[in-house]
Design a protein around this motif. Structure first.
Motif, PDB file in Angstrom:
ATOM      1  N   GLY A 243     -12.854  -0.091  37.516  1.00 37.65           N
ATOM      2  CA  GLY A 243     -13.146  -0.300  36.391  1.00 37.65           C
ATOM      3  C   GLY A 243     -14.404  -1.369  36.211  1.00 37.65           C
ATOM      4  N   ASP A 244     -14.487  -2.169  35.119  1.00 39.43           N
ATOM      5  CA  ASP A 244     -16.092  -3.282  35.199  1.00 39.43           C
ATOM      6  C   ASP A 244     -15.600  -4.590  35.940  1.00 39.43           C
ATOM      7  OD1 ASP A 244     -13.841  -3.525  33.047  1.00 39.43           O
ATOM      8  OD2 ASP A 244     -15.792  -5.014  31.870  1.00 39.43           O
ATOM      9  N   GLY A 245     -14.163  -4.657  35.768  1.00 35.07           N
ATOM     10  CA  GLY A 245     -13.842  -5.942  36.697  1.00 35.07           C
ATOM     11  C   GLY A 245     -13.731  -5.866  37.617  1.00 35.07           C
ATOM     12  N   THR A 246     -13.427  -4.718  38.301  1.00 31.51           N
ATOM     13  CA  THR A 246     -13.503  -3.899  39.906  1.00 31.51           C
ATOM     14  C   THR A 246     -15.184  -4.693  40.002  1.00 31.51           C
ATOM     15  OG1 THR A 246     -12.065  -2.148  39.669  1.00 31.51           O
ATOM     16  CG2 THR A 246     -13.078  -2.393  41.454  1.00 31.51           C
ATOM     17  N   ASN A 275     -14.709   3.931  28.776  1.00 32.11           N
ATOM     18  CA  ASN A 275     -16.488   4.214  29.016  1.00 32.11           C
ATOM     19  C   ASN A 275     -16.918   2.586  28.853  1.00 32.11           C
ATOM     20  OD1 ASN A 275     -16.968   6.448  29.687  1.00 32.11           O
ATOM     21  ND2 ASN A 275     -17.948   7.155  27.977  1.00 32.11           N
ATOM     22  N   ASP A 276     -16.027   1.873  29.623  1.00 33.05           N
ATOM     23  CA  ASP A 276     -16.596   0.280  29.135  1.00 33.05           C
ATOM     24  C   ASP A 276     -17.592  -0.284  30.014  1.00 33.05           C
ATOM     25  OD1 ASP A 276     -15.250  -0.174  31.183  1.00 33.05           O
ATOM     26  OD2 ASP A 276     -14.057  -1.581  29.305  1.00 33.05           O
ATOM     27  N   ILE A 277     -18.396   1.194  30.935  1.00 37.85           N
ATOM     28  CA  ILE A 277     -19.216   0.282  32.310  1.00 37.85           C
ATOM     29  C   ILE A 277     -20.834   1.130  31.907  1.00 37.85           C
ATOM     30  CG2 ILE A 277     -19.785   1.019  33.961  1.00 37.85           C
ATOM     31  CD1 ILE A 277     -17.319   0.774  35.331  1.00 37.85           C
TER      32      ILE A 277
HETATM   33 MG   LIG Z   1     -11.818  -3.355  32.737  1.00 36.23          MG
END
Ligand SMILES: [Mg+2]
Ligand SMILES: Nc1ncnc2c1ncn2[C@@H]1O[C@H](COP(=O)(O)OP(=O)(O)OP(=O)(O)O)[C@@H](O)[C@H]1O
Ligand SMILES: O=P(O)(O)OC[C@H]1O[C@](O)(CO)[C@@H](O)[C@@H]1O
Length: 518
Positions: A243-246, A275-277
Motif C-alpha cells: 500500500g501507500d506505506g510500502t 483505495n487510498d493510493i
Molecule cells: Mg497504508
C-alpha cells in the motif's frame, strides 16, 4: 473512447512527442533524457517539484518531466540508463513468443502515453500524462541474468497471491527467467529470513487462496539492511507489492539502489483495499472486498427487517478513505446511511444522526448503517480517552467506531424510553480482505503483474504500475506517495450516494446555543 495518446502519424489530437522525449530502443537514447543533454529544455528534471520524502538531498533524483505542445506534460519514470551509462540492450524474446505472434502491434509504441484526466475542456491544456505500460522492443536484461525478488508488505488484500503467481509465471513464460526469490514476511524478511524459491510449479495454485504465501508485516523497514540484502544476493529486479506505506519505502529503496549504482530495477505494485493510493483508478482486491461487504450488508438488512425497529450496523475497512463503504453502499441499495472519514457527522440535534435514525425507523421500521472504521474519529477522541497509539508502521490506531456508535445509539434511544430499538452490529472487517480475489480482480492482478514484468525487463525503474483511466501505466513513485487518495465529498460520486441513501449531508452542524434553544 481511446485514452491512449499516441504521438504517431495517425494521431489527430496529439502531435508527436519531441524526438528527445521519446526513448528510442538504444541505451544511449534513454540517456538523452537527462536534463543536461537536452536542447531547449524540453525535458526538465524539475527542481521545483516536491522531492521524494526520504534519502539524502544531494542524491535525490528529480522527477522527469517532459513538456510538449499545447500544455502536454509527461511525468516520466526513471530508466536504468539514467544512471548506468552504456548499458547493453537486447531484442525482446517476446518477438519469437507464439502467444504474441498473432498480435498486430505487440510492442508498445514508446510515444504512447495516457492522460491523467480524460474529461477536458476544448481549449484546456492537454495536461499530465504517464508512460503507457507494456512490452518494449528492447530489453535490458538477458533471461539468465535476471535474479528477481518479490515482497508483500502491509495489510492483506484479495489478489496478493495472484500478483505473485503472475510475476513468477510472466517472468518465466514470457522472458525465460528462472530465478525468482520470495522475500518472507515483508520488508524485514530481506535481512532476517531466508528467501523462498518461486517457480511456476510452486505458485501454480496459489491464486485460489486468500492472503499471501510470502507473508507480510508492518514496520521493520531498515533501508541499509534491505539494500545490502539486495546487493549481496545479486538481486536485479525488485517487485514490491503493498500500500501507500510500502510504496514510500519502495521509493527510498530505489533511490538507494540508484545511489549505489546497482543495475536493479525497483517496481511497485499498488495494493490497497482502502483505495487510498492516488492517481490509479483502483487497486486489485477492491472489487472483491466490496463484493464480500455485500454479504455483511445483506445479513444486516435481514436482521433489521425481521424485527421491530431493527437497526443493522456494519463496520467496514477504511482508515482514512471511505471508498469501500461508499461503493458497498452504492452497490447494495439497502443502506440508509453511510458514514466515512472524509465526511464528519454529528449525532445530536437537527440534521444529526439520531434524528435521522428516528425518522427512518418511523418511516420504514428498520434501518441499515454502514460505517468505515476511520469515520467519526474526531467525535470519539473528544468523548473517549485518546489512545495515541501507532502500529509498527506508524499508522494511528483507532478506537473501534462500530462498537462505540452501537452503544451510543442504544444509549440515546434507551434514555427515557425514547424508542425501543433492536440493534445488531456486524464487524466483517478482516473477512473482506482475507478472501481470494474474484474473477475481475484476478484479471486485474494478471495484467498488473505482466506490466510490471515488461517494465522491469525494459529497464524502467523507480515507479509503480497502475491503472489510469482503464489503461496500464508506469507512474513515478513521487506521484504515488505525495498524498493519500480520499473520497472528495464535493464531487459527484458522494452526491450520488447521498441521493441514493437520502441521508443528511451533516454539513450544517447546529451551534451549541442553537441546539439548546431547539
Ligand atoms: Mg497504508
Ligand atoms: N514513509 C515510509 N518510509 C519507508 N517505509 C515505510 C514508510 N511507511 C511505511 N513503510 C513501511 O512499509 C511497510 C508497509 O507499510 P504499512 O504498514 O503502512 O502498510 P501499507 O503499505 O500502507 O498497506 P496498507 O495500508 O494497505 O495496509 C512497513 O514495513 C513499513 O515499515
Ligand atoms: O489490523 P491490521 O493488519 O493492521 O490492518 C488494519 C488496516 O488495514 C487496512 O485494511 C489497510 O490494509 C486498513 O483499512 C485497516 O485499518
Amino acid at each position: 473512447m481511446d485514452v491512449v495518446c499516441n504521438g504517431g502519424s495517425n494521431s489527430v489530437a496529439f502531435s508527436k512527442l519531441p524526438a528527445s522525449a521519446s526513448p528510442a530502443p538504444a541505451a544511449s537514447d534513454h540517456k538523452n533524457q537527462s536534463s543536461s543533454s537536452l536542447p531547449n529544455g524540453v525535458i526538465n528534471q524539475v527542481s521545483s517539484k516536491k522531492k521524494l520524502s526520504m534519502g539524502s538531498t544531494n542524491d535525490t533524483p528529480q522527477p522527469k518531466i517532459v513538456h510538449g505542445e499545447l500544455g502536454y506534460v509527461l511525468e516520466d519514470v526513471p530508466h536504468l540508463t539514467d544512471y548506468i551509462p552504456n548499458l547493453p540492450n537486447y531484442t525482446n524474446p517476446l518477438q519469437d513468443n507464439p502467444a504474441y505472434a498473432a498480435v498486430r502491434q505487440y510492442f508498445v509504441d514508446d510515444d504512447d502515453t495516457v492522460p491523467l484526466k480524460v474529461v477536458v475542456h476544448a481549449n484546456g491544456p492537454r495536461g499530465i500524462h504517464f508512460r503507457r505500460a507494456g512490452p518494449r522492443q528492447k530489453v535490458y536484461f538477458q533471461s539468465d541474468e535476471v535474479n528477481a525478488c518479490i515482497v508483500t508488505c502491509g495489510g492483506l488484500c484479495p489478489g496478493l497471491n495472484t500478483v505473485i503467481r503472475e510475476i513468477v509465471c510472466g517472468l518465466n513464460y514470457m522472458y525465460g527467467v528462472k530465478s525468482v526469490l520470495g522475500i518472507d514476511g515483508g520488508y524485514r524478511g530481506f535481512y532476517s529470513r531466508n528467501t523462498i524459491s518461486l517457480t511456476p510449479k510452486v505458485v501454480n495454485d496459489i491464486h485460489k487462496r486468500g492472503g499471501t504465501i510470502l507473508g507480510t508485516s508492518r514496520g521493520g523497514y531498515e533501508l541499509k539492511k534491505i539494500v545490502d540484502s539486495i546487493q549481496d544476493r545479486g538481486i536485479n529486479q525488485v517487485y514490491i507489492i503493498g500500500g501507500d506505506g510500502t510504496q514510500k519505502g519502495a521509493a527510498v529503496i530505489y533511490e538507494e539502489v540508484r545511489r549505489r549504482g546497482l543495475k536493479a530495477t525497483v517496481v511497485g505494485v499498488p495494493k490497497t483495499i482502502d483505495n487510498d493510493i492516488p492517481v490509479i483508478d483502483r487497486s486489485f482486491g477492491f472489487d472483491t472486498a466490496v463484493e464480500e461487504a455485500q454479504r455483511a450488508i445483506n445479513a444486516a438488512h435481514v436482521e433489521a427487517t425481521s424485527i421491530e425497529n431493527g437497526i443493522g450496523l456494519v463496520k467496514l475497512m477504511g482508515r482514512n478513505s471511505g471508498f469501500i463503504a461508499m461503493h458497498a453502499t452504492l452497490a447494495s441499495r439497502d443502506v440508509d446511511c453511510c458514514l466515512i472519514p472524509e465526511s464528519p457527522f454529528y449525532l445530536e440535534g437537527p440534521g444529526g444522526l439520531y434524528e435521522y435514525i428516528e425518522k427512518r425507523l418511523k418511516e420504514q421500521g428498520h434501518m441499515v448503517i454502514v460505517i468505515a472504521e476511520g469515520a467519526g474519529q474526531e467525535i470519539l477522541s473528544q468523548r473517549l480517552q485518546s489512545i495515541d497509539q501507532k502500529d509498527a508502521s506508524g499508522n494511528k490506531v483507532f478506537h473501534d467506531v462500530g462498537l462505540w456508535i452501537s452503544q451510543s445509539i442504544k444509549d440515546y434511544f434507551g434514555k427515557e424510553q425514547r424508542m425501543a430499538i433492536n440493534l445488531k452490529y456486524i464487524d466483517p472487517t478482516y473477512m473482506i480482505r482475507a478472501i481470494p480475489s474474484n474473477a475481475a480482480d484476478n484479471v486485474q492482478c494478471t495484467l498488473l503483474a505482466q506490466c510490471a514484468v515488461h517494465g522491469a525487463m525494459a529497464g524502467y525503474t523507480g515507479h509503480t504500475v497502475g491503472l489510469v483511466n482503464t489503461r496500464h501505466c508506469y507512474i513515478p513513485f513521487n506521484r504515488i506517495i505525495e498524498k493519500q487518495n480520499q473520497v472528495v465529498i464535493t464531487d459527484r460520486m458522494w452526491a450520488r450516494l447521498l441521493s441514493s441513501t437520502n441521508q443528511p449531508s451533516f454539513l450544517e452542524k447546529p451551534s451549541k446555543d442553537a441546539e439548546k434553544e431547539g
